[in-house]
Enzyme design. Structure first.
Site, PDB file in Angstrom:
ATOM      1  N   LYS A 146      22.879  20.764  -0.503  1.00 20.05           N
ATOM      2  CA  LYS A 146      22.392  19.397  -0.400  1.00 20.05           C
ATOM      3  C   LYS A 146      21.669  19.207   0.943  1.00 20.05           C
ATOM      4  O   LYS A 146      21.777  20.045   1.836  1.00 20.05           O
ATOM      5  CB  LYS A 146      23.568  18.413  -0.508  1.00 20.05           C
ATOM      6  CG  LYS A 146      24.326  18.540  -1.827  1.00 20.05           C
ATOM      7  CD  LYS A 146      23.434  18.283  -3.034  1.00 20.05           C
ATOM      8  CE  LYS A 146      24.155  18.294  -4.359  1.00 20.05           C
ATOM      9  NZ  LYS A 146      24.714  19.587  -4.748  1.00 20.05           N
TER      10      LYS A 146
HETATM   11  C1  LIG Z   1      23.095  14.660  -9.197  1.00 16.05           C
HETATM   12  C2  LIG Z   1      24.438  15.184  -8.771  1.00 16.05           C
HETATM   13  N1  LIG Z   1      25.521  14.395  -8.911  1.00 16.05           N
HETATM   14  C3  LIG Z   1      26.736  14.796  -8.536  1.00 16.05           C
HETATM   15  C4  LIG Z   1      26.937  16.043  -7.989  1.00 16.05           C
HETATM   16  C5  LIG Z   1      28.335  16.480  -7.684  1.00 16.05           C
HETATM   17  O1  LIG Z   1      28.562  16.788  -6.367  1.00 16.05           O
HETATM   18  P1  LIG Z   1      29.668  17.872  -5.921  1.00 16.05           P
HETATM   19  O2  LIG Z   1      29.139  19.215  -6.255  1.00 16.05           O
HETATM   20  O3  LIG Z   1      29.798  17.622  -4.456  1.00 16.05           O
HETATM   21  O4  LIG Z   1      30.918  17.549  -6.654  1.00 16.05           O
HETATM   22  C6  LIG Z   1      25.854  16.890  -7.781  1.00 16.05           C
HETATM   23  C7  LIG Z   1      26.047  18.219  -7.156  1.00 16.05           C
HETATM   24  O5  LIG Z   1      25.348  19.154  -7.303  1.00 16.05           O
HETATM   25  C8  LIG Z   1      24.564  16.464  -8.207  1.00 16.05           C
HETATM   26  O6  LIG Z   1      23.488  17.241  -8.074  1.00 16.05           O
END
Ligand SMILES: Cc1ncc(COP(=O)(O)O)c(C=O)c1O
Length: 421
Positions: free
Chosen positions: A197
């Protein structure tokens, strides 16, 4: 597949925040380890890193409340819990998404409903109307692949109907829409701080909102079903009393996140500059266009999405990119769990338990949806003829020139060009 791109270079891996890690993050982590205070609410020495990160986040996003969470998925689930989403609710998500956004809806017992994306590769406000039913209780505006949604368009559909909008900013941290930070326009915003990210602490999340009650409800859900006063558990008002999910951020993550948040504007502006330069170098190439940007100035730019005239040309471009060392390029249709119909558990409506929930629960009986390819034909057609190239946060002009030259050469030698000769 070659690793080297033209010029004998390698196209760096993505992970925008990682390329910017230095001794500042190392010192912040050391501070936590040396004092043995790894838990955010108490320790040998009073902990402060997660508190400091939340304070910095309130200032950065300009919001009343910021709540650190241990993942973006957890942030989605806590936000949905705070918003009262559960059995009997339909939640609209775009056809281009990440599996976690669907997973969160299923985890709270609600039904995911797909909305079409348009050439912006984000939810189309126009087509959103068709997905709304009397059971629609939430719209998740996902700012996909770094670029903000058309928030004015989405809010104009949602607000008169009283449907709240949750902004999923996992892929667009640091982005803006018409001068406003993403995450601050809907009722709540969530972020992921996972490794790939714009800023990272390895694994982490954040919820922001200006609504006191939603904050307390999210807080209670992320912790132990109660609130805290000066770090100590306290009984909340009835609206915030619930069941905790144990999604607190650790001090180690808070320490890294605090440093990375300071670097976020520089990381984003570096990617923006590279993307602008690559796009400028490709201006006027016949048969090539780019994703429509709802706000070009607010784009965080970790990816370029290229639209070709048809699926054959998109596949040709991808093959050429891969053969020339751009291994992280994808045809969007094949971009794994970012595409609704690639998510097997969604297509199969895999239940959470033997009781079949959420798809077979009584409260959801009116919500019958098909998630196989073809459910979103407009989006499917776009996915088939588009190619995504990551824009790492550490490119040099030589990398950018190599990308421009490879794409130009591919499109001059592609099936479309050959047909014109
Ligand atoms: C659009 C979106 N929402 C939610 C998430 C979930 O985040 P995490 O991987 O920190 O749980 C991601 C992660 O890649 C994402 O790209």
């Amino acid at each position: 597949m070659k690793n080297q791109i033209p010029g004998g270079l390698t196209w760096p891996q993505e992970f925008p925040g990682v390329h910017w890690i230095d001794e500042q993050e190392a010192n912040a982590v050391l501070d936590v380890v040396k004092h043995g205070s790894l838990f955010r609410y108490y320790g040998i020495k009073p902990p402060h890193h997660v508190d400091d990160f939340e304070q910095a986040a309130r200032e950065f996003y300009g919001v009343k409340h910021a709540l650190a969470i241990n993942s973006g998925t957890g942030a989605l689930i806590c936000a949905m819990t705070a918003l009262g989403i559960g059995p009997g609710c339909e939640v609209i998500v775009p056809a281009f998404l990440w599996v976690a956004s669907i997973g969160a809806i299923v985890q709270v017992g609600a039904i995911p409903v797909l909305g079409e994306v348009d050439e912006s590769f984000n939810l189309s406000p126009e087509m959103l109307r068709r997905a709304i039913t009397p059971r629609t209780k939430l719209i998740v505006a996902i700012h996909m692949a770094g670029s903000p949604c058309d928030m004015d368009g989405l809010m104009a559909v949602a607000t008169p109907l009283g449907i709240p909008v949750l902004e999923d900013c996992a892929q667009c941290n640091g982005g803006t829409y018409r001068g406003r930070k993403v995450g601050t326009i809907g009722r709540m915003g969530i972020f992921s701080l996972q490794l790939n990210k714009n800023m990272t602490c390895g694994e982490g999340g954040l919820i922001i909102t200006n609504d006191d009650k939603l904050y307390e409800r999210a807080f209670s859900a992320h912790d132990m079903g109660m609130v805290r006063k000066n770090g100590r558990l306290a009984h909340p008002e009835d609206y915030a009393l619930s069941w905790g999910q144990g999604r607190r951020m650790t001090e180690l993550c808070g320490a890294v996140a605090g440093v990375q948040l300071k670097k976020l504007p520089a990381i984003v502006s570096r990617m923006r500059a590279s993307k602008k330069r690559i796009k400028a170098g490709l201006a006027g190439v016949e048969g090539l266009s780019f994703r429509k940007l709802a706000d070009a100035d607010g784009d965080t730019a970790p990816f370029i999405i290229m639209l070709l005239e048809n699926a054959g040309t998109a596949q040709h471009l991808l093959t050429q990119l891969r053969e020339n060392g751009f291994g992280s390029a994808f045809r969007i249709a094949d971009y794994g769990l970012h595409i609704y119909s690639n998510i097997v558990a969604l297509v199969n409506k895999t239940p959470l338990s033997a009781a079949g929930n959420p798809w077979s629960s009584m409260e959801n009986r009116q919500s019958a949806y098909d998630y196989r390819q073809g459910a979103c034909p407009y989006s499917d057609a776009l996915f088939a003829r588009s190619v995504l190239l990551p824009v790492p946060s550490c490119l040099t002009p030589a990398h950018e020139d190599a990308a421009i030259a490879t794409i130009k050469a591919a499109l001059h030698s592609g099936p479309a060009a050959a047909g014109k000769k």
